[in-house]
Design a protein around this motif. Structure first.
Motif, PDB file in Angstrom:
ATOM      1  N   ASN A   2       0.791  -1.229   0.000  1.00 55.39           N
ATOM      2  CA  ASN A   2       0.000   0.000   0.000  1.00 55.39           C
ATOM      3  C   ASN A   2       0.823   1.279   0.000  1.00 55.39           C
ATOM      4  O   ASN A   2       0.355   2.313  -0.496  1.00 55.39           O
ATOM      5  N   GLU A   3       2.038   1.230   0.562  1.00 59.23           N
ATOM      6  CA  GLU A   3       2.829   2.445   0.711  1.00 59.23           C
ATOM      7  C   GLU A   3       4.058   2.496  -0.200  1.00 59.23           C
ATOM      8  O   GLU A   3       4.515   3.581  -0.558  1.00 59.23           O
ATOM      9  N   ILE A   4       4.588   1.343  -0.554  1.00 60.29           N
ATOM     10  CA  ILE A   4       5.820   1.311  -1.335  1.00 60.29           C
ATOM     11  C   ILE A   4       5.562   1.039  -2.814  1.00 60.29           C
ATOM     12  O   ILE A   4       6.040   1.784  -3.690  1.00 60.29           O
ATOM     13  N   MET A   5       4.802   0.015  -3.119  1.00 57.05           N
ATOM     14  CA  MET A   5       4.582  -0.360  -4.519  1.00 57.05           C
ATOM     15  C   MET A   5       4.007   0.766  -5.380  1.00 57.05           C
ATOM     16  O   MET A   5       4.431   0.952  -6.524  1.00 57.05           O
ATOM     17  N   PRO A   6       3.056   1.572  -4.854  1.00 60.14           N
ATOM     18  CA  PRO A   6       2.540   2.649  -5.709  1.00 60.14           C
ATOM     19  C   PRO A   6       3.564   3.751  -6.007  1.00 60.14           C
ATOM     20  O   PRO A   6       3.385   4.521  -6.949  1.00 60.14           O
ATOM     21  N   VAL A   7       4.635   3.802  -5.210  1.00 59.58           N
ATOM     22  CA  VAL A   7       5.598   4.900  -5.344  1.00 59.58           C
ATOM     23  C   VAL A   7       6.777   4.526  -6.236  1.00 59.58           C
ATOM     24  O   VAL A   7       7.269   5.348  -7.005  1.00 59.58           O
ATOM     25  N   ILE A   8       7.233   3.279  -6.137  1.00 63.34           N
ATOM     26  CA  ILE A   8       8.422   2.885  -6.890  1.00 63.34           C
ATOM     27  C   ILE A   8       8.064   2.527  -8.335  1.00 63.34           C
ATOM     28  O   ILE A   8       6.926   2.207  -8.647  1.00 63.34           O
ATOM     29  N   THR A   9       9.079   2.594  -9.183  1.00 60.14           N
ATOM     30  CA  THR A   9       8.898   2.308 -10.613  1.00 60.14           C
ATOM     31  C   THR A   9       9.929   1.281 -11.049  1.00 60.14           C
ATOM     32  O   THR A   9      11.122   1.429 -10.770  1.00 60.14           O
ATOM     33  N   LEU A  10       9.453   0.233 -11.736  1.00 64.49           N
ATOM     34  CA  LEU A  10      10.359  -0.765 -12.293  1.00 64.49           C
ATOM     35  C   LEU A  10      10.854  -0.277 -13.651  1.00 64.49           C
ATOM     36  O   LEU A  10      10.101   0.303 -14.426  1.00 64.49           O
ATOM     37  N   GLN A  11      12.122  -0.495 -13.919  1.00 57.73           N
ATOM     38  CA  GLN A  11      12.649  -0.123 -15.232  1.00 57.73           C
ATOM     39  C   GLN A  11      13.568  -1.223 -15.729  1.00 57.73           C
ATOM     40  O   GLN A  11      14.579  -1.550 -15.105  1.00 57.73           O
ATOM     41  N   ALA A  12      13.191  -1.775 -16.868  1.00 57.22           N
ATOM     42  CA  ALA A  12      14.035  -2.780 -17.496  1.00 57.22           C
ATOM     43  C   ALA A  12      15.280  -2.122 -18.063  1.00 57.22           C
ATOM     44  O   ALA A  12      15.242  -0.994 -18.570  1.00 57.22           O
ATOM     45  N   ILE A  13      16.404  -2.838 -17.986  1.00 62.77           N
ATOM     46  CA  ILE A  13      17.658  -2.337 -18.535  1.00 62.77           C
ATOM     47  C   ILE A  13      17.958  -3.150 -19.792  1.00 62.77           C
ATOM     48  O   ILE A  13      18.434  -4.289 -19.736  1.00 62.77           O
TER      49      ILE A  13
END
Length: 735
Positions: free
Chosen positions: A160-171
């Motif tokens: 609820n607090e972390i997943m909505p904020v972080i962004t995954l980026q493929a390299i």
């Protein structure tokens, strides 16, 4: 840089600056390691002393953790400014020697060797503190098994607090490598796609808005680092993938601002330079020891870390982040709370600051006496119908500044208000730009001073209509108008209504705002005009007195001494038989105790609960030291080339007898007598703790436990304060 007891990066002490140039050497003086200590290595010695406090058993546990955090913050800024400057010189092929004869390449080699040891000591201290914290009910968990209730709470928090904020980026070729900001942290994951066995690398940059450590809900204080939390629940981020490896990293970049002297719009130039700083060259890359090799190779290649320091550790990256744990509500693990006193002299005048100053000069010793009196000086001026003008030089004012609000109130009340806002206050540039904009909107005349000089003087004047004319009230400080540092930095505030000081302060403001250089001053000395000359002249007078057989002594307290000319003057004084006592908290390029050069010079450094920040310079003047006829001055300037030649600073003589005695025979003398927090600088460059002796003395405790020593009122009798006595042989005692 921030502000914690020893985090001098915010002066934040002004601890670090770009490398001094060879032009700062005296003409004809060869650079020599026999006469000077290297500035960068001396700074590393200072941070080693800070780190040593983290393992000192006499301190409360969370305070020791704070010292560890401060050592990390200090080291970050050293890398971003000082090491970055040397790297830049090396890359441009500049091999000019420092005052001790070392080229940038040689300095970088020696710094690298010292850094390896320093980082290892930090991790050793962290492991020790972590074990001790667990014994007091404060746990920092990692991959250990958690109770089901704690695990369930963490899982919900993550979703609820972390997943909505972080962004995954493929390299991969289809996704450009993301920009990693200065002091940015991230995690690289090496994954295998379960559907086809393809290897994939993903990056998560940790937003600065997220906490560095997450406190797990419950009565027990359990924390988990943000990087461990993300790795623990990586399976929720990458469904359909197997996590083969992960690793956290952290990046430091060159953070110095280079400003064109011909800039037409200084504000726009600084806004642009701040943006460039965020994208500066990578200076240091921190990696976890078990970082996945494939991901590490990608990171090194993309960040172009050639020439950068790469630190691999099996401990914690980003040591400075431990400050968040220090905030845990455990008063039993911290220093006893301390409330600064409001000056009795002002209270006796029913809180009227101007009436108290009118009676006679006042010195205020922060943080033992409240900085609120300085704020009241401006607040009362804003509300006083007889006040016609206020001028103030603002170097650092913090992000919640009562002083700024008081200046705005004064302008809105119709006063003529001038604020000199220094845009070049490192790492406070954005904050100062914001304050400047807010002040201008309120009607304050905002001036940015010189492009090539920093306005570092801490001066405020209030012009008040009295008895058919005008009277000028002055405040001269050794520290900043900053709401946080004023609680933890030891500084002096001097108030006077002496017309000579008022005229000189007005000339100083005209110099900064209108570039009109004063031809002469009546009391104060201003750099870069006459401060250096006055300091050398005062030292020379002691030399003449010593040669004439009169008493001769020099006592100085400052943050750094690196200027070759001043050091050579002190060497000459030592050779003439002048007793020289120096309290230098941080960098000291002067080599004490060398036969034939400096055998009469003693150097000590005080590291303790408060950060020693005041600058006090005292000279015997042909009479016994300390005595009524000694020359005493306070200043905003350290004895560095940048302060003497490239900053606007004020050197202020203390002439009122009461104030003179308080500064010399209480404040300065107590620093010289301290044994419990002091380190002695040896002739070979290493520091050793002072021997406490049979009667150990702690200057911080002395000022905290005695009645007001500076803004004293009539209700305080002389016997209320223990008298300090200086004996050259015994190093002092209290009566």
């Amino acid at each position: 840089m921030t502000d914690t007891p020893l985090d001098t990066s915010h002066d934040r002490g002004g601890l670090v600056d770009k490398a001094e140039t060879i032009e700062e050497l005296d003409a004809g003086k060869a650079a020599s390691s026999d006469r000077f200590f290297n500035r960068e290595l001396s700074w590393l010695s200072f941070n080693e002393r800070v780190l040593a406090e983290a393992v000192r058993p006499r301190y409360p546990l969370l305070e020791r953790l704070r010292f560890l955090s401060i050592s990390g913050s200090n080291l970050d800024e050293f890398m971003m400014i000082r090491v970055a400057g040397l790297v830049g010189q090396k890359q441009r092929g500049i091999e000019r020697a420092s005052i001790d004869g070392r080229t940038p390449t040689q300095q970088l080699q020696e710094i690298g060797s010292r850094l390896e040891t320093l980082y290892a000591e930090q991790q050793r201290a962290w492991r020790e503190l972590r074990r001790e914290l667990e014994g007091t009910g404060i746990a920092i968990v990692s991959t250990k098994r958690l109770p089901s209730e704690a695990y369930s709470w963490l899982k919900d928090y993550f979703e609820n607090e972390i997943m909505p904020v972080i962004t995954l980026q493929a390299i991969d070729p289809a996704h450009p490598f993301p920009f990693i900001a200065n002091r940015g942290m991230g995690i690289l994951f090496t994954l295998t796609r379960q559907s086809d066995g393809e290897q994939v690398i993903e990056m998560i940059l940790i937003p600065s808005a997220l906490p560095r450590f997450v406190r797990i809900a419950g009565e027990e204080a359990s924390y988990i680092s943000i990087e461990n939390l993300i790795c623990r629940f990586a399976s929720k981020l990458f469904p359909g993938y197997s996590v083969e490896g992960d690793g956290a990293f952290r990046v430091l970049r060159d953070s110095d601002l280079e400003i064109e002297e011909e800039a037409e719009d200084l504000v726009m130039t600084f806004r642009s330079a701040i943006q460039r700083r965020r994208r500066g060259q990578v200076i240091q890359l921190e990696l976890e020891d078990d970082f996945d090799p494939v991901a590490e190779a990608v990171l090194r290649r993309q960040l172009a870390v050639e020439g950068a320091t790469v630190i691999k550790t099996d401990g914690l990256i980003g040591i400075d982040g431990l400050e968040e744990i220090v905030a845990e509500d455990r008063p039993d693990l911290k220093f006893d709370s301390y409330a600064p006193r409001y000056p009795e002299r002002v209270l006796e005048h029913e809180g009227d600051v101007f009436a108290a100053i009118r009676e006679k000069d006042i010195i205020i010793h922060h943080p033992y006496e409240s900085f609120e009196v300085v704020v009241d000086f401006i607040r009362q001026a804003a509300a006083d119908p007889d006040v016609v003008a206020i001028k103030q030089a603002l170097y650092r004012a913090g992000n919640q500044s009562a002083v700024i609000n008081a200046l705005i109130a004064a302008a809105e009340a119709g006063k003529t208000v001038t604020a000199v806002v220094e845009l070049k206050a490192r790492f406070d540039e954005e904050q100062n730009l914001m304050w400047a904009s807010k002040l201008e909107r309120a009607g304050v005349q905002v001036v940015y001073g010189f492009v090539e000089l920093k306005t570092h003087a801490k001066v405020a004047i209030v012009v008040r209509r009295e008895n058919g004319g005008f009277r000028t009230y002055c405040h001269f400080g050794t520290g900043n108008y900053h709401p946080v540092t004023t609680k933890i930095y030891t500084d002096l505030s001097f108030f006077t209504a002496d017309p000579k000081f008022g005229r000189d302060a007005a000339k100083m403001f005209n110099y900064v705002t209108g570039y009109v250089e004063p031809r002469r001053t009546e009391a104060i000395h201003i750099s870069p005009i006459s401060l250096r000359e006055e300091m050398c002249s005062l030292i020379d007078r002691e030399i003449r007195n010593a040669r004439a057989g009169r008493p001769a002594a020099i006592w100085m307290k400052c943050n750094q001494i690196t200027d070759p000319q001043i050091i050579d003057c002190l060497y000459a004084a030592s050779q003439a038989g002048v007793e020289v006592q120096l309290v230098v908290r941080g960098i000291c390029s002067l080599r004490p105790g060398v036969a034939g050069l400096s055998e009469n010079i003693r150097v000590k450094s005080i590291i303790g609960r408060f950060l020693e920040h005041s600058r006090i310079y005292a000279f015997a003047n042909g009479y016994r030291m300390p005595g009524d006829r000694s020359t005493v001055l306070i200043s905003s300037a350290d004895l560095m080339s940048r302060n003497l030649d490239r900053r606007v600073e004020a050197l202020v003589p203390i002439r009122n007898r009461t104030v003179h005695d308080q500064v010399l025979q209480q404040v300065l003398l107590a620093n010289l007598l301290d044994t419990q927090q002091s380190w002695e600088l040896m002739g070979d460059g290493h520091y050793q703790r002072a021997e406490e002796g049979d009667n150990p003395f702690n200057c911080h405790r002395y000022f905290m436990t005695n009645p007001s020593l500076s803004g004293r009122g009539e209700a305080l009798e002389p016997d209320d304060v223990p008298t300090l006595v200086f004996h050259k042989e015994t190093r002092g005692e209290t009566d």
